[in-house]
Design a protein around this motif. Structure first.
Motif, mmCIF file in Angstrom:
data_model
loop_
_atom_site.group_PDB
_atom_site.id
_atom_site.type_symbol
_atom_site.label_atom_id
_atom_site.label_comp_id
_atom_site.label_asym_id
_atom_site.label_seq_id
_atom_site.Cartn_x
_atom_site.Cartn_y
_atom_site.Cartn_z
ATOM 1 N N PRO A 255 0.967 -1.064 0.000
ATOM 2 C CA PRO A 255 -0.097 0.124 0.003
ATOM 3 C C PRO A 255 0.890 1.302 0.070
ATOM 4 O O PRO A 255 1.964 1.165 0.555
ATOM 5 C CB PRO A 255 -0.884 -0.276 1.115
ATOM 6 N N THR A 256 0.247 2.378 -0.502
ATOM 7 C CA THR A 256 0.894 3.639 -0.230
ATOM 8 C C THR A 256 0.178 4.435 0.909
ATOM 9 O O THR A 256 -0.700 4.360 1.329
ATOM 10 C CB THR A 256 0.667 4.341 -1.629
ATOM 11 N N ALA A 257 0.927 5.486 1.130
ATOM 12 C CA ALA A 257 0.183 6.701 2.119
ATOM 13 C C ALA A 257 -1.110 7.046 1.555
ATOM 14 O O ALA A 257 -2.048 7.183 2.328
ATOM 15 C CB ALA A 257 1.195 7.776 2.327
ATOM 16 N N GLU A 258 -1.166 7.070 0.432
ATOM 17 C CA GLU A 258 -2.671 7.436 -0.263
ATOM 18 C C GLU A 258 -3.576 6.544 -0.092
ATOM 19 O O GLU A 258 -4.645 6.721 0.225
ATOM 20 C CB GLU A 258 -2.364 7.687 -1.573
ATOM 21 N N ASP A 259 -3.225 5.312 -0.216
ATOM 22 C CA ASP A 259 -4.052 4.302 0.186
ATOM 23 C C ASP A 259 -4.547 4.055 1.740
ATOM 24 O O ASP A 259 -5.779 4.053 2.114
ATOM 25 C CB ASP A 259 -3.412 2.718 -0.050
ATOM 26 N N TRP A 260 -3.806 4.671 2.568
ATOM 27 C CA TRP A 260 -4.085 4.740 4.111
ATOM 28 C C TRP A 260 -4.849 5.968 4.102
ATOM 29 O O TRP A 260 -5.870 6.123 5.077
ATOM 30 C CB TRP A 260 -2.970 4.694 4.888
ATOM 31 N N ALA A 261 -4.718 7.185 3.353
ATOM 32 C CA ALA A 261 -5.479 8.234 3.548
ATOM 33 C C ALA A 261 -6.893 7.980 3.014
ATOM 34 O O ALA A 261 -7.862 8.428 3.685
ATOM 35 C CB ALA A 261 -4.715 9.154 2.383
ATOM 36 N N GLN A 262 -7.188 7.127 2.085
ATOM 37 C CA GLN A 262 -8.329 6.921 1.730
ATOM 38 C C GLN A 262 -9.077 6.060 2.902
ATOM 39 O O GLN A 262 -10.228 6.030 2.801
ATOM 40 C CB GLN A 262 -8.543 6.306 0.118
ATOM 41 N N ALA A 263 -8.381 5.071 3.259
ATOM 42 C CA ALA A 263 -8.885 4.210 4.108
ATOM 43 C C ALA A 263 -9.290 5.018 5.897
ATOM 44 O O ALA A 263 -10.516 4.641 6.430
ATOM 45 C CB ALA A 263 -7.987 3.090 4.678
ATOM 46 N N ALA A 264 -8.772 5.957 5.747
ATOM 47 C CA ALA A 264 -8.984 6.871 7.002
ATOM 48 C C ALA A 264 -9.785 8.083 6.765
ATOM 49 O O ALA A 264 -10.055 8.821 7.538
ATOM 50 C CB ALA A 264 -7.733 7.290 7.705
ATOM 51 N N GLY A 265 -10.146 8.380 5.634
ATOM 52 C CA GLY A 265 -10.895 9.706 5.175
ATOM 53 C C GLY A 265 -10.201 10.781 5.469
ATOM 54 O O GLY A 265 -10.524 11.804 5.839
#
Length: 404
Positions: free
Chosen positions: A373-383
């Motif tokens: 995953p990328t930081a952007e994937d985590w950003a989407q997961a966390a809103g």
């Protein structure tokens, strides 16, 4: 850390990638100087190592939010003398005098701030004059000379509505700054502003802000201001708006290889590479039956017999609790998601019956080339946004620098 000791978790910072990002961004604005923004401890990557790497790649300015950040860089980064340091988030009673003596460029948005920095410069100049008189009387030189004229950059609020002088107050601020410059207390080194919606291509406010900035700069220069730099371009404007480049661009998040907005493309589309990779060794793997509750509140219950992996990272390390049940992790070559609540120090992943050994690497995010995953994937997961994901990784996660 001893070689036999393995960290509970680590954030690997690829300084070679950061340098490549700086060079790529400089290529987008070849006629402008480059300010490396390293506020918030370099967006969580480490301000001093990242400032040094950016300067090696051609940055001639370094930007921070707080004066404490700027003073720490001046004291400990060992930057070349010709590299300027700027900070912009001031409150009444701040360390103006220390900033004057260190030669830091300070942002001024209102007359109260100008009065405080002028007072600091006057105090420094008075003390310096007294020291010169004493040295002359004693025929000795006791200390190296310090900077005595404040370097001031006037900030215009062109529409963001945060810091900066409103257009209605601009004439008074410019007039007072010029008076202080003629008195020898300040040098007006810059005129600047910040964009609100440059990360949204085609947003009408961006054109309005650029027009207003041009008007406010034109007015100040007509009154006699001769700035070293005029600047308004943040990361998205550096990438997409050549008319915003002026004399200096100020990339922040893009320097660390993150896209300022998914609307502008992924990092690779922009010629950038993410700099931080966050990993931890799996702390425990165990077999559990179906119907087994996982973590606080039992918001996740195993649908059948399976294996669970414990990852020793949590919201105390900056892993967002809002990503509970959705945060992606690469373990054993497969993309998986957090199971149940992310706790302060740990979270659980359902391996779906797969087995891995304790100590296997769990990759929360990285550049993405290994399928992680990328930081952007985590950003989407966390809103949230990628900026927050990397910036919030706490100090108890050691930074390991490579490529420097």
């Amino acid at each position: 850390m001893r070689e036999t000791e393995r960290a509970r978790a680590r954030a690997v910072i690829d300084l070679a990638a950061l340098k490549a990002n700086v060079r790529a961004l400089r290529g987008k604005a070849p006629g402008a100087a480059f300010m490396a923004v390293v506020k918030a401890d370099g967006y969580g990557h480490g301000a001093i190592p990242c400032a040094r790497a950016a300067v090696e790649a051609g940055a001639t300015w370094v930007g921070t939010a707080t004066p404490q950040e700027a003073l720490a860089l001046k004291a400990h980064a060992g930057l070349p003398d010709d590299v300027r340091v700027m900070c912009w988030l001031w409150t009444p009673g701040g360390p103006w005098r220390e900033a004057v003596e260190a030669g830091i460029d300070v942002s001024v948005s209102a007359e109260w701030a100008l009065e405080e920095v002028v007072g600091a410069a006057e105090a420094v100049q008075k003390e310096a004059a007294e020291a010169v008189q004493k040295e002359a009387a004693e025929a000795v030189q006791t200390a190296a000379p310090v900077q005595t004229v404040a370097r001031v950059q006037l900030k215009a609020d062109t529409g963001l509505g945060r810091g900066g002088s409103q257009p209605a107050d601009w004439a008074g601020l410019v007039r007072r700054a010029l008076e202080a410059e003629r008195a020898g207390h300040v040098r007006i080194t810059g005129l600047w502003s910040h964009l609100a919606c440059a990360d949204e291509p085609g947003h009408p406010s961006t054109r309005q802000q650029l027009d207003r900035f041009r008007e406010m700069v034109t007015y100040a220069e007509a009154q006699g201001v001769r700035p070293e730099v005029r600047h308004i371009a943040n990361s998205p404007a550096t990438l997409t708006l050549p008319e915003a480049h002026y004399d200096l661009v100020r990339p922040g998040v893009a320097m660390y290889g993150l896209s300022p907005s998914p609307d502008l493309g992924a990092p690779a589309d922009l010629g950038l590479r993410p700099v931080m990779t966050l990993t931890a060794p799996v702390a425990l793997v165990k077999h559990v039956p179906g119907g087994h509750g996982v973590s606080y509140g039992h918001h996740y219950v195993t649908p059948g017999e399976t294996t669970l992996a414990l990852v020793p990272l949590g919201y105390g390390d900056g892993v967002p609790r809002h990503a509970s049940g959705a945060g992606p992790v690469l373990i054993g070559g497969k993309w998986r998601t957090t199971a149940g609540r992310i706790a302060m120090d740990q979270f659980v992943v359902d391996l779906g019956g797969d087995d891995v050994e304790a100590g296997a690497e769990a990759v929360l995010f990285g550049p993405g080339d290994r399928g992680e995953p990328t930081a952007e994937d985590w950003a989407q997961a966390a809103g949230t946004i990628g900026y927050e994901i990397v910036t919030r990784i706490s100090a108890r996660v050691p930074r390991v620098y490579v490529g420097g």
